[in-house]
Write a protein that holds these residues in place. Sequence first.
Motif, PDB file in Angstrom:
ATOM      1  N   TRP A  86       0.833  -1.203   0.000  1.00 54.08           N
ATOM      2  CA  TRP A  86       0.000   0.000   0.000  1.00 54.08           C
ATOM      3  C   TRP A  86       0.871   1.256   0.000  1.00 54.08           C
ATOM      4  CZ3 TRP A  86      -5.419   0.549   2.372  1.00 54.08           C
ATOM      5  CH2 TRP A  86      -6.216  -0.545   2.009  1.00 54.08           C
ATOM      6  N   SER A 118       2.037   1.835  -3.452  1.00 55.00           N
ATOM      7  CA  SER A 118       0.972   2.409  -4.277  1.00 55.00           C
ATOM      8  C   SER A 118       0.850   3.910  -4.041  1.00 55.00           C
ATOM      9  CB  SER A 118      -0.366   1.721  -3.967  1.00 55.00           C
ATOM     10  OG  SER A 118      -0.422   0.422  -4.531  1.00 55.00           O
ATOM     11  N   LEU A 119       0.814   4.317  -2.768  1.00 56.73           N
ATOM     12  CA  LEU A 119       0.664   5.740  -2.454  1.00 56.73           C
ATOM     13  C   LEU A 119       1.830   6.568  -2.961  1.00 56.73           C
ATOM     14  CD1 LEU A 119      -0.746   5.515   1.197  1.00 56.73           C
ATOM     15  CD2 LEU A 119      -1.990   6.216  -0.856  1.00 56.73           C
ATOM     16  N   ARG A 133      -3.005   2.298  -8.948  1.00 55.05           N
ATOM     17  CA  ARG A 133      -3.433   2.147  -7.551  1.00 55.05           C
ATOM     18  C   ARG A 133      -4.783   1.442  -7.462  1.00 55.05           C
ATOM     19  NH1 ARG A 133      -2.494   8.028  -4.617  1.00 55.05           N
ATOM     20  NH2 ARG A 133      -0.537   8.529  -5.668  1.00 55.05           N
ATOM     21  N   MET A 134      -5.728   1.914  -8.265  1.00 52.32           N
ATOM     22  CA  MET A 134      -7.072   1.363  -8.187  1.00 52.32           C
ATOM     23  C   MET A 134      -7.092  -0.080  -8.662  1.00 52.32           C
ATOM     24  SD  MET A 134     -10.001   2.217  -7.092  1.00 52.32           S
ATOM     25  CE  MET A 134      -9.757   4.003  -7.037  1.00 52.32           C
ATOM     26  N   LEU A 176      -5.475  -2.300  -5.987  1.00 56.83           N
ATOM     27  CA  LEU A 176      -6.329  -2.523  -4.828  1.00 56.83           C
ATOM     28  C   LEU A 176      -7.450  -3.505  -5.157  1.00 56.83           C
ATOM     29  CD1 LEU A 176      -7.180  -1.866  -1.927  1.00 56.83           C
ATOM     30  CD2 LEU A 176      -8.465   0.092  -2.834  1.00 56.83           C
ATOM     31  N   LEU A 194     -12.855   4.248  -1.348  1.00 60.45           N
ATOM     32  CA  LEU A 194     -11.736   4.033  -2.268  1.00 60.45           C
ATOM     33  C   LEU A 194     -10.812   5.247  -2.288  1.00 60.45           C
ATOM     34  CD1 LEU A 194     -13.657   2.323  -5.217  1.00 60.45           C
ATOM     35  CD2 LEU A 194     -12.097   1.223  -3.582  1.00 60.45           C
ATOM     36  N   THR A 243      -6.830   5.054  -1.294  1.00 59.01           N
ATOM     37  CA  THR A 243      -5.835   5.237  -2.346  1.00 59.01           C
ATOM     38  C   THR A 243      -5.179   6.611  -2.342  1.00 59.01           C
ATOM     39  OG1 THR A 243      -7.572   5.958  -3.902  1.00 59.01           O
ATOM     40  CG2 THR A 243      -7.003   3.596  -3.883  1.00 59.01           C
ATOM     41  N   VAL A 251     -11.175   9.347  -8.237  1.00 57.01           N
ATOM     42  CA  VAL A 251     -11.620   7.958  -8.128  1.00 57.01           C
ATOM     43  C   VAL A 251     -12.680   7.672  -9.178  1.00 57.01           C
ATOM     44  CG1 VAL A 251     -12.948   6.330  -6.716  1.00 57.01           C
ATOM     45  CG2 VAL A 251     -11.024   7.573  -5.722  1.00 57.01           C
TER      46      VAL A 251
END
Length: 249
Positions: free
Chosen positions: A138, A141-142, A150-151, A154, A182, A186, A193
């Motif tokens: 995670w 991803s950030l 990222r999406m 996840l 979400l 994220t 998003v």
Amino acid sequence: MASLVRKLEQFARLSPVDQVLLNRASTERVRHFGPRVDIVREGEKPKDVHLILSGWAYRYKQLEDGRRQIVAFFLPGDICDVNVFILREMDHSIGTVTAVSIADLSREFFDKVAAGHPRIVTAFWWETLVNAAIQREWTMSLGQRTALERMAHLLCEIWLRLRAAGLTQGDSCDFPLTQGDLADATGLSKVHVNRTLQELRAGGLIVLKGKTLVVPNLERLMQAGLFNPNYLHMDHEGAAATPTDAAVG
């Protein structure tokens, strides 16, 4: 099979005695919560370890002005903080997404496991290491992945975890997360998003209908998210650990 047994058997071969102990712990001291409420809040003194029996929950941190960061999602069979007894007070909160049932696992339960159930101890260690690996992913991803990556990443993670728990149906699964959830997981805005989900839909990578997620081609979604499932350790490496059976406790 109880959700906890199913989860831990990804990591170690449990004996019938181990399974009886875990199944018993999963049916005692059960509590029920509605959606969108806190199970435990930051600053409270931890008394028990919470096992998710059904429903979705999340771990989060919140700033004084209300801004929130979701740092983990909990699915059936997940344990919230195996070593929480070490803390004098909670440094994060745990809230529900859906209606949730939990079993409270006491310190005495873990003392009993430590004293006579080495396979369960091994499984708990594996689960702790996997949770740490998820947190590392995670963070990656950030810090490095694009919004689309990222999406997609996840969604792949959640999908594989649900499949391992026996909670997928073909190429679909329940998906109660909102775009706000979400966004908080994220580090994206709700607008971003929405745009990212539209891009994934347009590419045929996902279908979102109400509270159902459909993944027509998991391999393509994994490619879009630069997803390597190795950090989830779902190849049952831990199952090779077969310590001596404990006596019935």
